[in-house]
Write a protein that holds these residues in place. Structure first.
Motif, mmCIF file in Angstrom:
data_model
loop_
_atom_site.group_PDB
_atom_site.id
_atom_site.type_symbol
_atom_site.label_atom_id
_atom_site.label_comp_id
_atom_site.label_asym_id
_atom_site.label_seq_id
_atom_site.Cartn_x
_atom_site.Cartn_y
_atom_site.Cartn_z
ATOM 1 N N TYR A 264 0.863 -1.187 0.000
ATOM 2 C CA TYR A 264 0.000 0.000 0.000
ATOM 3 C C TYR A 264 0.893 1.228 0.000
ATOM 4 C CZ TYR A 264 -2.619 3.733 2.467
ATOM 5 O OH TYR A 264 -3.170 4.922 2.870
ATOM 6 N N ASP A 337 -7.297 7.775 3.553
ATOM 7 C CA ASP A 337 -7.837 6.419 3.512
ATOM 8 C C ASP A 337 -8.379 6.028 4.878
ATOM 9 O OD1 ASP A 337 -7.268 5.691 0.807
ATOM 10 O OD2 ASP A 337 -5.159 5.544 1.353
ATOM 11 N N GLY A 339 -9.274 2.959 7.620
ATOM 12 C CA GLY A 339 -8.800 1.618 7.916
ATOM 13 C C GLY A 339 -8.663 1.387 9.408
ATOM 14 N N LEU A 349 -7.394 -1.765 5.070
ATOM 15 C CA LEU A 349 -8.052 -0.589 4.496
ATOM 16 C C LEU A 349 -9.524 -0.877 4.255
ATOM 17 C CD1 LEU A 349 -5.309 0.382 1.893
ATOM 18 C CD2 LEU A 349 -5.804 1.547 4.049
ATOM 19 N N ARG A 352 -12.180 5.159 1.283
ATOM 20 C CA ARG A 352 -11.608 6.493 1.158
ATOM 21 C C ARG A 352 -12.542 7.506 1.803
ATOM 22 N NH1 ARG A 352 -6.895 8.581 0.070
ATOM 23 N NH2 ARG A 352 -7.771 10.282 -1.149
#
Length: 443
Positions: A264, A337, A339, A349, A352
């Motif tokens: 990521y 993001d 998560g 995650l 968004r």
């Protein structure tokens, strides 16, 4: 470096000499930003390394940008040196053979770029005239070393240029291999071409980096890894790869004694921020792994992932004046993001912050919608006026209709709030990610 098109190798003293020539040429040019449309080529890489060696900030740009977009970027950022065949008004040809065709700004800027500024890259989701991410030279080096440590890269590794060099992931592959004395095969044709796979075998390529769209292509190509005996490592970043494809490619690599890393990252953190070790994939299939060496992760009260590390950008630039700014972030990046972290610090995650659609007053996470519709294959969800549209690559009308009904039921929304449409191919940005803005225009 090996030029796959010619087989010519450039290494050791010869590579250093070429880089030093480019650096010396840039030091003879007027001070300021170097703007470089950067194709996948040995010359393009040498110019980039020369700028880093000379301490000259360089903006790596998509060489396929339309002329009017390139003109606007030149106007906004006022580079002192512009590389390329054509120079705009206010620029004169440069006599600097080591750089190839180059143009010098006739009038110098009053404000110089910050001393720490080393690299500018476009944000991965931008279209048109992108804002640029300001990265220090130290951030570039720190991320290269961290990635090399996380992936176990050493001097025996061989990686191809499977991604654009103006994209942070593609540039990170280059940096993390060269910093370890590994080999980079400069191959510009792309993974769907036979010449790419011929180069993999001819030069003993050991690893391949890809974004989700490329793994979807590899699945359609039914690539047989057994025919490429030196290729034993896959890495994936640049967005979420469907879980079934992660499982499939990990299993296929394991069957030939290889491995797959899921990662990521963001351009704003130079490139990659986490790496999931292959031996933890089975027990943490939804994770993108812990932070890379030297980095730390946390989650704020809103569920937003926060990354801390030496590879965090200095900030954004939207014009020439911003190039003089120092470090605005102090090594802390609010990723945008959503998560959560498990008890071992592995990140999962969930969406968004800005990937939100609103249907009849109900807020929907568009990444969640995509996951729910992933049974159709490759999909992309965008928000419209009081509805969400899911585009399904190759989706048939009956399948789209069934999925729309299942989604509206699962999300407890009236059926008019969810629409699923088929599309031959999802539009992609140059870095291989879905071009959501292009899909919004299709509404």
């Amino acid at each position: 470096m090996i030029d796959a098109a010619t087989g010519a190798a450039l290494s050791g003293a010869a590579l250093r000499a070429r880089v030093d020539e480019a650096a010396a040429a840039l030091l003879r040019a007027p001070a300021g930003l170097v703007m470089a449309p950067t194709p996948i080529s040995v010359d393009g890489i040498v110019r980039y390394l020369g700028a880093m060696t000379a301490g000259r900030p360089i903006a790596l740009l998509d060489p396929g940008l339309p002329a009017d977009t390139m003109s606007e970027l030149v106007t906004r950022y006022e580079p002192a040196v512009l590389l390329g065949d054509t120079g705009p008004d206010g620029y004169r040809p440069a006599d600097l053979p080591a750089l190839g065709p180059a143009w010098l700004r006739e009038r110098s800027r009053g404000t110089a770029p910050h001393d720490d500024l080393g690299l500018l890259l476009a944000t991965s989701g931008s279209t048109g005239s992108p804002k640029l991410v300001r990265l220090s030279r130290d951030a570039v080096v720190a991320n290269a070393r961290s990635i090399a440590a996380a992936l176990g890269i050493d001097g025996d590794e061989v990686a191809p240029t499977s991604l654009p060099l103006f994209y942070s992931y593609g540039l990170s592959v280059l940096n993390s291999h060269l910093i370890c004395g590994a080999t980079v095969v400069v191959e510009a044709t792309g993974i769907v071409n036979r010449s790419f796979w011929a180069a993999v075998n001819d030069h003993g390529v050991t690893s391949l980096a890809g974004v989700p769209a490329q793994y979807e292509m590899l699945r359609r190509l039914r690539l047989d890894f057994g025919r490429h005996p030196t290729l034993r490592t896959l890495t994936q970043a640049g967005g979420r790869l469907r879980p079934e494809l992660v499982e499939e490619f990990a299993a296929r690599m394991a069957a030939v004694g290889g491995r797959m890393f899921v990662m990521y990252g963001q351009t704003e953190a130079t490139a990659r921020m986490t790496v999931l070790p292959p031996d933890r994939m089975a027990d943490k299939p939804a994770s993108v792994g812990p932070a890379i060496p030297g980095g730390e992760l946390s989650v704020d009260a809103d569920g937003q992932v926060i990354y801390h590390g030496p590879n965090v950008m200095m900030g954004y630039a939207e014009n020439a004046g911003d190039l003089a700014r120092g470090d605005d972030l102090g090594g802390t990046l609010a990723t945008g993001d959503l998560g959560h972290l498990d008890d071992e610090g592995f990140l999962c995650l969930t969406g968004r912050l800005k990937r939100i659609g609103k249907v009849f007053g109900t807020r929907l996470n568009l990444d969640d919608v995509e996951r729910l519709a992933s049974g159709l294959g490759t999909v992309a969800a965008v928000g419209a006026d009081d509805r969400v549209i899911v585009w399904a690559e190759g989706g048939t009308e009956p399948a789209c209709s069934d999925t729309a009904g299942a989604l509206s039921e699962r999300l407890r929304l009236h059926h008019t709030g969810i629409e699923v449409r088929g599309i031959d191919r999802l539009p992609l940005l140059p870095n291989g990610k879905v071009d959501y803005r292009a899909l919004e225009v299709l509404q």
